[in-house]
Motif scaffolding. Structure first.
Motif, PDB file in Angstrom:
ATOM      1  N   SER A   1     -15.457  -5.288 -10.688  1.00 61.48           N
ATOM      2  CA  SER A   1     -15.301  -3.951 -11.242  1.00 61.48           C
ATOM      3  C   SER A   1     -15.860  -3.067 -10.313  1.00 61.48           C
ATOM      4  CB  SER A   1     -16.339  -3.814 -12.333  1.00 61.48           C
ATOM      5  OG  SER A   1     -15.876  -4.699 -13.576  1.00 61.48           O
ATOM      6  N   SER A   2     -16.934  -3.262  -9.371  1.00 62.72           N
ATOM      7  CA  SER A   2     -17.400  -2.201  -8.482  1.00 62.72           C
ATOM      8  C   SER A   2     -16.543  -2.352  -7.234  1.00 62.72           C
ATOM      9  CB  SER A   2     -18.782  -2.931  -7.769  1.00 62.72           C
ATOM     10  OG  SER A   2     -18.740  -4.256  -7.256  1.00 62.72           O
ATOM     11  N   THR A   3     -15.838  -3.449  -6.860  1.00 66.83           N
ATOM     12  CA  THR A   3     -14.768  -3.182  -5.926  1.00 66.83           C
ATOM     13  C   THR A   3     -13.834  -2.315  -6.066  1.00 66.83           C
ATOM     14  OG1 THR A   3     -15.105  -5.632  -5.335  1.00 66.83           O
ATOM     15  CG2 THR A   3     -13.044  -4.720  -4.415  1.00 66.83           C
TER      16      THR A   3
ATOM     17  N   GLY B   1     -14.102   0.181  -8.007  1.00 63.92           N
ATOM     18  CA  GLY B   1     -14.537   1.477  -7.810  1.00 63.92           C
ATOM     19  C   GLY B   1     -14.795   2.039  -6.422  1.00 63.92           C
TER      20      GLY B   1
ATOM     21  N   ALA C   1     -11.190   3.254  -5.867  1.00 71.29           N
ATOM     22  CA  ALA C   1     -11.080   4.599  -6.471  1.00 71.29           C
ATOM     23  C   ALA C   1     -11.740   5.627  -5.544  1.00 71.29           C
ATOM     24  CB  ALA C   1     -11.634   4.717  -8.040  1.00 71.29           C
ATOM     25  N   LEU C   2     -12.953   5.393  -5.175  1.00 67.79           N
ATOM     26  CA  LEU C   2     -13.822   6.406  -4.268  1.00 67.79           C
ATOM     27  C   LEU C   2     -13.076   6.607  -2.990  1.00 67.79           C
ATOM     28  CD1 LEU C   2     -17.279   5.127  -5.107  1.00 67.79           C
ATOM     29  CD2 LEU C   2     -16.093   7.281  -5.603  1.00 67.79           C
TER      30      LEU C   2
ATOM     31  N   PRO D   1     -21.791   8.388  -4.270  1.00 67.30           N
ATOM     32  CA  PRO D   1     -21.179   7.452  -5.274  1.00 67.30           C
ATOM     33  C   PRO D   1     -20.955   5.989  -4.397  1.00 67.30           C
ATOM     34  CG  PRO D   1     -20.305   9.658  -5.513  1.00 67.30           C
ATOM     35  CD  PRO D   1     -21.031   9.726  -4.235  1.00 67.30           C
TER      36      PRO D   1
ATOM     37  N   VAL E   1     -21.924   2.235  -6.074  1.00 71.87           N
ATOM     38  CA  VAL E   1     -21.039   1.267  -6.186  1.00 71.87           C
ATOM     39  C   VAL E   1     -21.403  -0.085  -5.364  1.00 71.87           C
ATOM     40  CG1 VAL E   1     -18.752   0.608  -6.041  1.00 71.87           C
ATOM     41  CG2 VAL E   1     -19.194   2.712  -6.824  1.00 71.87           C
TER      42      VAL E   1
ATOM     43  N   ASN F   1     -22.349  -3.690  -6.452  1.00 73.09           N
ATOM     44  CA  ASN F   1     -21.649  -5.047  -5.766  1.00 73.09           C
ATOM     45  C   ASN F   1     -22.674  -5.863  -5.101  1.00 73.09           C
ATOM     46  OD1 ASN F   1     -20.211  -6.527  -3.438  1.00 73.09           O
ATOM     47  ND2 ASN F   1     -18.466  -5.673  -4.689  1.00 73.09           N
TER      48      ASN F   1
END
Length: 448
Positions: free
Chosen positions: A101-103, A105, A108-109, A128, A132, A136
């Motif tokens: 999930s953090s990857t 993110g 997206a960033l 941000p 993230v 991770n």
């Protein structure tokens, strides 16, 4: 080796693949971890490039490690505790999903920042990314602590050192392939696609975890809590050899981590930008993987403490070499240019040799440190000790990143590795002289 071994170990030079051939669960975990780890290393390199592009600051790149340090310490201790209390397979599954999930993110960033700059706007805010990447790092810390404890359950005692050598091959391959691919992707298709590739490769690691057998706690059930955590810390106080293995690694990683310098070296000293960052990172991993490929003799080495001390001393020598080359390059006033044509190849080769030597020496140390923890500790303590181990091997480099970032900001890029190499050599000599039992540790009669 432990007292369980009765068969002589056949002399060999190349790595022993017996743990993969005879243990399907370990083989699936190893292969899946290798593939997903390549993606994770791609993201680590891409994060540094992303933050440097947004801030033009080596210190800002180093903050990635500094900000994540305290959460990683907590995650390592807490994750090791739950690995000793809960089913280790389930812990790995949850940690993997959080990491994935953090990857997403990061994808997206990075995409949002690319959209902003392509329309002529300023870069997005950097905070941000810190959030993230910390999430991770926490997930990876829990996962790594649990994996170390899993190996002690699914691999026979007489194959522990050979299994840890195989882990070195996978780690070396991650650090070789991941950064190199990250450099090429970042320079060609951009950072968002580099992060996206990591998200895709994650699936292989998840399959390796999902197919593990159930790994519940052995013995009586206990409730996770402060008492279980402090029990592990009390055991560590009575385990001087394991404790010293942590201390010497902290010394090496604090003073021997020049990686946050790579974006600046690629931009201002050596040239080549992202291509140089990928090449330098891969050089260190090449030393790691070559050592692992020729790790056949590890099964015949019994003085693990002495082997660790000598390996870290050699590591410090190569750190010193890195600093000398960086100092010489700074004095040459080389003007870099983007792309392969602008690279100062002599400097890149010499820095690569130094990093390969560091990777090789660190892998020797890692094989015997991991073997010492697994062999000398009882199974019900392995999760908590692996948690401390992961805090050291992941938190130590982040302290090192902060040290290098601050020192380079206050002085020059060559100062941190030059001073660090001297400190490593001197402190290892002092520490091992003070605690003779560590140098005398014998794996045939493992004592924590």
């Amino acid at each position: 080796m432990t007292h369980h071994e009765t068969q002589p170990v056949r002399h060999r030079r190349l790595v022993d693949l017996a743990p993969l051939r005879t243990n399907p669960a370990f083989a699936r975990l190893w292969i899946g971890g290798l593939i997903s780890g390549i993606g994770a290393q791609m993201s680590i390199v891409a994060v540094g490039l992303q933050i440097y592009a947004m801030t033009r600051s080596t210190f800002a790149v180093g903050l990635v490690g500094g900000i994540a340090l305290l959460p990683m310490v907590v995650a390592g201790l807490w994750g090791g505790m739950i690995a000793d209390v809960l089913d280790r397979r389930r812990v790995l599954i949850v940690a993997a999903l959080v990491g994935w999930s953090s990857t997403l993110g990061l994808v997206a960033l990075s995409t949002w920042d690319a959209v902003l700059t392509s329309h002529g706007h300023a870069h997005a805010q950097v905070w941000p990314l810190y959030v993230v990447t910390t999430l991770n790092a926490v997930a990876a810390t829990v996962s790594n602590a649990t994996r170390g404890a899993v190996v002690g359950r699914i691999v026979p005692p007489d194959m522990i050192s050979r299994a840890t050598a195989l882990n070195g091959i996978s780690f070396g391959a991650m650090l070789t392939v991941g950064p190199a691919v990250a450099g090429v992707l970042a320079a060609s298709v951009g950072l968002p696609w580099t992060f996206a590739a990591d998200a895709v490769l994650f699936s292989a690691g998840f399959i390796g975890i999902w197919t593990l057998p159930a790994l519940p706690r052995l013995g009586e059930r206990v409730e996770a809590g402060w008492g279980v955590l402090t029990e592990g810390l009390r055991f560590l106080r009575t385990a001087p050899n394991i404790r010293m293995s942590f201390i010497v690694d902290i010394v090496a990683m604090t003073f021997g981590r020049p990686y946050v310098l790579f974006p600046a070296l690629g931009a201002t000293v050596v040239g080549g930008g992202p291509l140089t960052v990928g090449a330098l990172t891969a050089a260190g991993a090449a030393g790691t993987i070559l050592t692992s490929l020729f790790s056949g003799p590890v099964a015949r080495v019994h003085r693990h403490g002495l082997a660790i001390a000598r390996a870290i001393t050699v590591f410090g020598g190569f750190v010193l070499l890195f600093g000398v080359v960086t100092l010489a390059m700074g004095a040459s006033h080389h003007v870099p240019a983007p792309g392969w044509g602008g690279i100062h190849w002599t400097a890149l080769i010499l820095l690569g040799i130094a990093l390969a030597g560091m990777g090789a020496a660190d892998e020797v140390s890692s094989i015997f440190r991991q073997s010492m923890i697994i062999q000398a500790a009882p199974d019900e303590m392995r999760g908590r000790l692996q948690g401390v181990f992961v805090v050291v091997v992941t938190g130590g480099p982040r302290i090192g990143d902060m040290y290098v970032g601050l020192f380079a900001l206050a002085a020059a890029a060559w100062c941190p590795p030059l001073f660090g190499g001297v400190m490593i050599i001197g402190l290892i000599a002092l520490l091992t002289r003070v605690q003779r039992s560590f140098r005398d540790y014998d794996a045939r009669d493992p004592t924590p």
